[in-house]
Motif scaffolding. Structure first.
Motif, PDB file in Angstrom:
ATOM      1  N   SER A 151       0.884  -1.196  -0.023  1.00 44.92           N
ATOM      2  CA  SER A 151       0.167   0.060   0.115  1.00 44.92           C
ATOM      3  C   SER A 151       1.051   1.321   0.168  1.00 44.92           C
ATOM      4  N   GLU A 152       2.264   1.277   0.910  1.00 46.74           N
ATOM      5  CA  GLU A 152       2.877   2.328   0.538  1.00 46.74           C
ATOM      6  C   GLU A 152       3.419   2.656  -0.651  1.00 46.74           C
ATOM      7  N   VAL A 153       3.718   1.581  -1.449  1.00 48.01           N
ATOM      8  CA  VAL A 153       4.340   1.715  -2.899  1.00 48.01           C
ATOM      9  C   VAL A 153       3.191   2.257  -3.759  1.00 48.01           C
ATOM     10  N   MET A 154       1.754   1.770  -3.582  1.00 48.01           N
ATOM     11  CA  MET A 154       0.710   2.439  -4.378  1.00 48.01           C
ATOM     12  C   MET A 154       0.448   3.655  -4.089  1.00 48.01           C
ATOM     13  N   GLU A 155       1.088   4.411  -2.728  1.00 50.31           N
ATOM     14  CA  GLU A 155       0.557   5.803  -2.636  1.00 50.31           C
ATOM     15  C   GLU A 155       1.791   6.592  -3.004  1.00 50.31           C
ATOM     16  N   LEU A 156       2.771   5.940  -3.716  1.00 48.42           N
ATOM     17  CA  LEU A 156       3.922   6.821  -4.186  1.00 48.42           C
ATOM     18  C   LEU A 156       3.600   7.956  -5.016  1.00 48.42           C
ATOM     19  N   LYS A 157       2.628   7.870  -5.898  1.00 50.86           N
ATOM     20  CA  LYS A 157       2.120   8.947  -6.817  1.00 50.86           C
ATOM     21  C   LYS A 157       1.718  10.211  -5.866  1.00 50.86           C
ATOM     22  N   ASP A 158       0.871   9.827  -4.839  1.00 58.57           N
ATOM     23  CA  ASP A 158       0.405  10.987  -3.959  1.00 58.57           C
ATOM     24  C   ASP A 158       1.593  11.568  -3.033  1.00 58.57           C
ATOM     25  N   ILE A 159       2.595  10.816  -2.784  1.00 62.98           N
ATOM     26  CA  ILE A 159       3.632  11.290  -1.947  1.00 62.98           C
ATOM     27  C   ILE A 159       4.533  12.050  -2.839  1.00 62.98           C
ATOM     28  N   VAL A 160       4.886  11.738  -4.121  1.00 62.98           N
ATOM     29  CA  VAL A 160       5.702  12.384  -4.859  1.00 62.98           C
ATOM     30  C   VAL A 160       5.015  13.847  -5.171  1.00 62.98           C
ATOM     31  N   THR A 161       3.868  13.775  -5.511  1.00 62.33           N
ATOM     32  CA  THR A 161       2.898  14.883  -5.858  1.00 62.33           C
ATOM     33  C   THR A 161       2.902  15.957  -4.737  1.00 62.33           C
ATOM     34  N   HIS A 162       2.553  15.532  -3.598  1.00 60.08           N
ATOM     35  CA  HIS A 162       2.648  16.315  -2.499  1.00 60.08           C
ATOM     36  C   HIS A 162       3.969  16.838  -2.005  1.00 60.08           C
ATOM     37  N   LEU A 163       4.905  16.264  -1.931  1.00 55.40           N
ATOM     38  CA  LEU A 163       6.380  16.844  -2.109  1.00 55.40           C
ATOM     39  C   LEU A 163       6.707  17.794  -3.043  1.00 55.40           C
ATOM     40  N   LEU A 164       6.208  17.813  -4.335  1.00 55.34           N
ATOM     41  CA  LEU A 164       6.472  18.506  -5.251  1.00 55.34           C
ATOM     42  C   LEU A 164       5.909  19.838  -4.907  1.00 55.34           C
ATOM     43  N   GLN A 165       4.643  19.877  -4.535  1.00 55.55           N
ATOM     44  CA  GLN A 165       3.560  21.041  -4.131  1.00 55.55           C
ATOM     45  C   GLN A 165       4.323  21.877  -2.956  1.00 55.55           C
ATOM     46  N   GLU A 166       4.690  20.947  -1.845  1.00 52.87           N
ATOM     47  CA  GLU A 166       4.952  21.725  -0.735  1.00 52.87           C
ATOM     48  C   GLU A 166       6.360  22.324  -0.980  1.00 52.87           C
ATOM     49  N   ASN A 167       7.370  21.534  -1.945  1.00 47.79           N
ATOM     50  CA  ASN A 167       8.558  22.253  -2.103  1.00 47.79           C
ATOM     51  C   ASN A 167       8.652  22.753  -3.516  1.00 47.79           C
ATOM     52  N   PRO A 168       7.942  23.844  -3.851  1.00 41.78           N
ATOM     53  CA  PRO A 168       8.042  24.308  -5.413  1.00 41.78           C
ATOM     54  C   PRO A 168       9.230  24.636  -5.922  1.00 41.78           C
ATOM     55  N   GLU A 169      10.496  25.064  -4.984  1.00 42.47           N
ATOM     56  CA  GLU A 169      11.643  25.278  -5.340  1.00 42.47           C
ATOM     57  C   GLU A 169      12.702  24.160  -5.444  1.00 42.47           C
ATOM     58  N   SER A 170      12.234  23.095  -5.062  1.00 40.39           N
ATOM     59  CA  SER A 170      13.396  21.949  -4.701  1.00 40.39           C
ATOM     60  C   SER A 170      13.342  20.819  -5.832  1.00 40.39           C
ATOM     61  N   ASN A 171      14.415  20.248  -5.830  1.00 40.27           N
ATOM     62  CA  ASN A 171      14.205  19.002  -6.717  1.00 40.27           C
ATOM     63  C   ASN A 171      14.147  17.883  -5.650  1.00 40.27           C
ATOM     64  N   VAL A 172      13.573  16.578  -6.704  1.00 38.33           N
ATOM     65  CA  VAL A 172      13.374  15.575  -6.088  1.00 38.33           C
ATOM     66  C   VAL A 172      14.234  14.268  -6.482  1.00 38.33           C
ATOM     67  N   LEU A 173      14.888  13.707  -5.545  1.00 36.72           N
ATOM     68  CA  LEU A 173      15.642  12.460  -6.064  1.00 36.72           C
ATOM     69  C   LEU A 173      14.899  11.374  -5.609  1.00 36.72           C
ATOM     70  N   ILE A 174      14.456  10.398  -6.563  1.00 36.94           N
ATOM     71  CA  ILE A 174      13.899   9.150  -6.154  1.00 36.94           C
ATOM     72  C   ILE A 174      14.752   7.825  -6.423  1.00 36.94           C
ATOM     73  N   LEU A 175      14.816   6.927  -5.436  1.00 36.14           N
ATOM     74  CA  LEU A 175      15.524   5.814  -5.765  1.00 36.14           C
ATOM     75  C   LEU A 175      14.627   4.724  -5.558  1.00 36.14           C
ATOM     76  N   ILE A 176      14.226   3.930  -6.236  1.00 36.89           N
ATOM     77  CA  ILE A 176      13.362   2.888  -6.117  1.00 36.89           C
ATOM     78  C   ILE A 176      13.919   1.515  -6.799  1.00 36.89           C
ATOM     79  N   ASP A 177      13.548   0.543  -5.941  1.00 32.10           N
ATOM     80  CA  ASP A 177      14.111  -0.889  -6.226  1.00 32.10           C
ATOM     81  C   ASP A 177      13.188  -1.357  -7.240  1.00 32.10           C
ATOM     82  N   GLU A 178      13.743  -2.451  -8.294  1.00 30.66           N
ATOM     83  CA  GLU A 178      13.168  -2.653  -9.225  1.00 30.66           C
ATOM     84  C   GLU A 178      12.124  -4.023  -9.016  1.00 30.66           C
ATOM     85  N   ASN A 179      12.603  -4.713  -8.023  1.00 31.04           N
ATOM     86  CA  ASN A 179      11.754  -5.898  -8.005  1.00 31.04           C
ATOM     87  C   ASN A 179      11.093  -5.924  -6.416  1.00 31.04           C
TER      88      ASN A 179
END
Length: 652
Positions: free
Chosen positions: A537-565
């Motif tokens: 469920s945490e993985v499924m919420e990743l889109k909401d997490i990314v969108t929220h952090l981008l909106q909350e930090n409009p001047e910041s870049n976001v680095l995402i490391l995600i495991d393939e399997n």
């Protein structure tokens, strides 16, 4: 005399006619359009039909075949065209070709004496029809000139033997006669089909084995990485216990018996002494525990390197491996490849001629070549002798040169009798070896040097060997670009901007701790990072997490490391859920607004790092981050160019 010679010739032809295993067909076309055809006796053998006893003296089947027009007006053209006309057996007889002329035609039902199903007549008609159809080429003007038509397979069905295949070779004799040879090729085609099925089965098993090997390699790499991380965690815990021990030691009344120096400085003699008190005993246990953890960590690293080398060698052999350029201290890299459990061996010194700058090259290929050269030098050189490695770099040509020199071993003088070209060809050929492995107790397929040469070619270089009077010199030469130090390539000081937000996703608790440390190495503080992946469920919420952090930090870049399997439900016995990190990340990036997507650097982390895998990850996201044990400098070296390409060069 002429009559006798003709009679002998007729007898010879009769023997050939009777004994031929191939079916011989002679067909003549009369002026009335009827076809008179004779088939040799092997025709019945081809159909697996026995000749009746009453007809044993007959050695041919004579058929009268008439054209049966299919078109209403009954017109027919020259030859036999299966599109407009058909052939029908109207008369048939078993004859003896030595008796001529022969008479007494009867209806073709005479064939029912040997075949009540009528298949024999049907196949005979089909053969004649096929022979005439294939002979339809421009007829020769000369009656005696033969026009040969090449063989092609022809399939027919028999009553007893089932489906069979034959090849028909026809020669046209003028305009109104053909001679055909029908050869049974059923067994040949059966063998061919069996070989095809066997080959397909071998390919299927190879693909299954490759798939299984890939899966096993992935799981082994993950297990080794988890073990290495656990060793690191244990070391940290032991260091914490050491600190607590030192605090307690200060309060001991007999503090003069306490070792105040660091535990790693206690020598072996101190470790083997009998403990003088409980404090000394505790000290030794702590040191022993740390030493055992270090030994285990070294073994895990060696096992992981073996797995990585085997995977790389397979890709190099199949010529699908692409060098992974990184910043290298060549001497340090090669020193790590000859280190042993007890430290660097004095038998394997490495020395540099002149200054060697940091180079941009593939460390894994370089280590593989050097390790194999060292291994061969130890196996085939002087027992107990030194093996020297000499490094040099040509700054004008940008060429790295590695020489591995060992003292001469068995068969050295015999090998020197060969020319340099001869023994180099043998050494670097697949499956060949100059040495008798049984003498030195070595087990070798003879492919090591061949793979080394392929690795060298992958780097744009080459390998060679020279058997000199007192030693053997292995030489590797390859182009290598010196590292140009710039602000972004000086990776040891590289950190992402302090405003950067980090997100790490992994299904393993141990790997989540490691990824949190990776974010810290890059200068991302814990309060600006999110490490998730405990549940699907945490993985499924990743889109909401990314969108929220981008909106909350409009001047910041976001680095995402995600495991393939991302695998869930295996350990707790629940429903098994397998997710692809790159696919999930691709969907998220596609749904982000362009302005938001430009502020994201998404990297896939995986133990599967073949060329095809990396290409797939890069197509779906912004790049690949290797799943391997690494220190702070290595983490920064990987991220620095990716960060620069994404945010500093305008490509984002």
């Amino acid at each position: 005399r002429s009559v006798r010679q003709l009679s002998e010739l007729r007898g010879l032809m009769t023997i050939l006619w009777d004994s031929s295993s191939d079916v011989i067909v002679i067909s003549l076309k009369g002026e009335d359009g009827k076809l008179l055809s004779i088939l040799s006796p092997s025709f019945l053998d081809l159909l697996d039909v026995a000749m009746p006893e009453c007809l044993q003296d007959r050695n041919a089947i004579a058929l009268m075949v008439e054209l049966a027009p299919k078109d209403p007006d009954g017109a027919h053209n020259d030859g036999c065209d299966d599109e407009n006309e058909d052939l029908r057996v109207t008369k048939a007889q078993f004859i003896d070709t030595t008796e001529a002329p022969y008479r007494g035609w009867v209806h073709h039902t005479v064939l029912e004496k040997v075949d009540k199903t009528g298949v024999t007549a049907t196949i005979a008609r089909s053969f004649i029809m096929e022979a005439w159809k294939r002979s339809k080429v421009a007829p020769s003007s000369s009656f005696c000139d033969m026009k040969e038509i090449s063989m092609r397979p022809y399939t027919f069905q028999t009553a007893k033997a089932g489906k069979r295949k034959s090849e028909i070779k026809t020669s046209r004799h003028g305009t109104d006669a053909i001679i055909g040879v029908i050869r049974d090729v059923t067994e040949r085609y059966r063998w061919f089909e069996a070989e095809q099925r066997a080959h397909a089965e071998v390919i299927r098993r190879q693909k299954d084995a490759q798939s299984q090997t890939r899966f096993v390699r992935h799981e082994v790499k993950n297990g080794l990485l988890a073990g290495i991380e656990l060793c690191d965690a244990l070391r940290n815990e032991i260091d914490a216990i050491q600190q607590e021990y030192r605090k307690l030691a200060r309060h001991e009344k007999s503090s003069e018996h306490v070792h105040e120096k660091p535990l790693e400085e206690i020598d072996d003699s101190t470790r083997t002494e009998a403990p003088t008190d409980s404090t000394d005993n505790l000290c030794r246990h702590i040191f022993t525990s740390r030493s055992r953890v270090s030994d285990l960590d070294l073994l895990l690293h060696e096992a992981l390197e073996t797995v990585l080398y085997e995977a790389m060698a397979r890709d190099v052999i199949h010529e699908v491996y692409k060098p992974r350029v990184e910043r290298l201290d060549v001497q340090a890299v090669l020193s790590s490849s000859v280190s042993t459990k007890s430290g660097k061996s004095n038998r394997l010194p490495i020395q540099c001629i002149g200054d060697i700058p940091f180079l941009q090259a593939d460390s894994q290929l370089l280590r593989y070549i050097h390790r194999n050269a060292i291994s061969n030098a130890i196996k085939y050189g002087k027992s107990g002798g030194n093996v020297d490695t000499i490094l040099s770099f040509d700054t004008k040509e940008n060429l790295l040169k590695v020489e591995v020199i060992n003292e001469k071993g068995d068969n050295h003088d015999e090998i020197r009798k060969l020319s340099k070209e001869e023994y180099n060809k043998i050494v670097f050929s697949q499956g060949l070896s100059l040495h008798d492995n049984s003498r030195c107790g070595a087990i070798s397929s003879g492919d090591g040097a061949w793979i080394m040469q392929k690795c060298a070619k992958t780097m744009g270089g080459s390998c060679s060997i020279s058997f000199e009077e007192e030693n053997t010199t292995f030489t590797f030469v390859a182009p290598a670009e010196p590292l140009v130090v710039t602000e972004i390539s000086n990776a040891k000081e590289f950190e992402v901007p302090s405003s950067t937000v980090g997100i790490a996703i992994d299904d393993s608790k141990i790997q989540r701790k490691l990824m949190a440390r990776i974010l810290t190495y890059l200068g991302i503080s814990p309060n600006r990072s999110r490490v998730i992946g405990t549940t699907p469920s945490e993985v499924m919420e990743l889109k909401d997490i990314v969108t929220h952090l981008l909106q909350e930090n409009p001047e910041s870049n976001v680095l995402i490391l995600i495991d393939e399997n991302l695998d869930y439900g295996i350990e707790d016995g629940g429903e098994h859920i397998a997710l692809s990190g790159s696919v999930i990340m691709q969907g998220i990036l596609d749904e982000l607004e362009p302005e938001q997507e430009r502020r994201v650097l998404a990297l896939v982390r995986s133990a599967n790092d073949s060329t095809a895998d990396v290409a797939r990850y890069t197509e779906r996201t912004h790049g690949f981050f290797p799943k391997a044990p690494m220190q702070k400098d290595r983490v920064r070296e990987i991220i620095a160019p990716l960060w620069a390409e994404r945010f500093l060069t305008g490509k984002g």
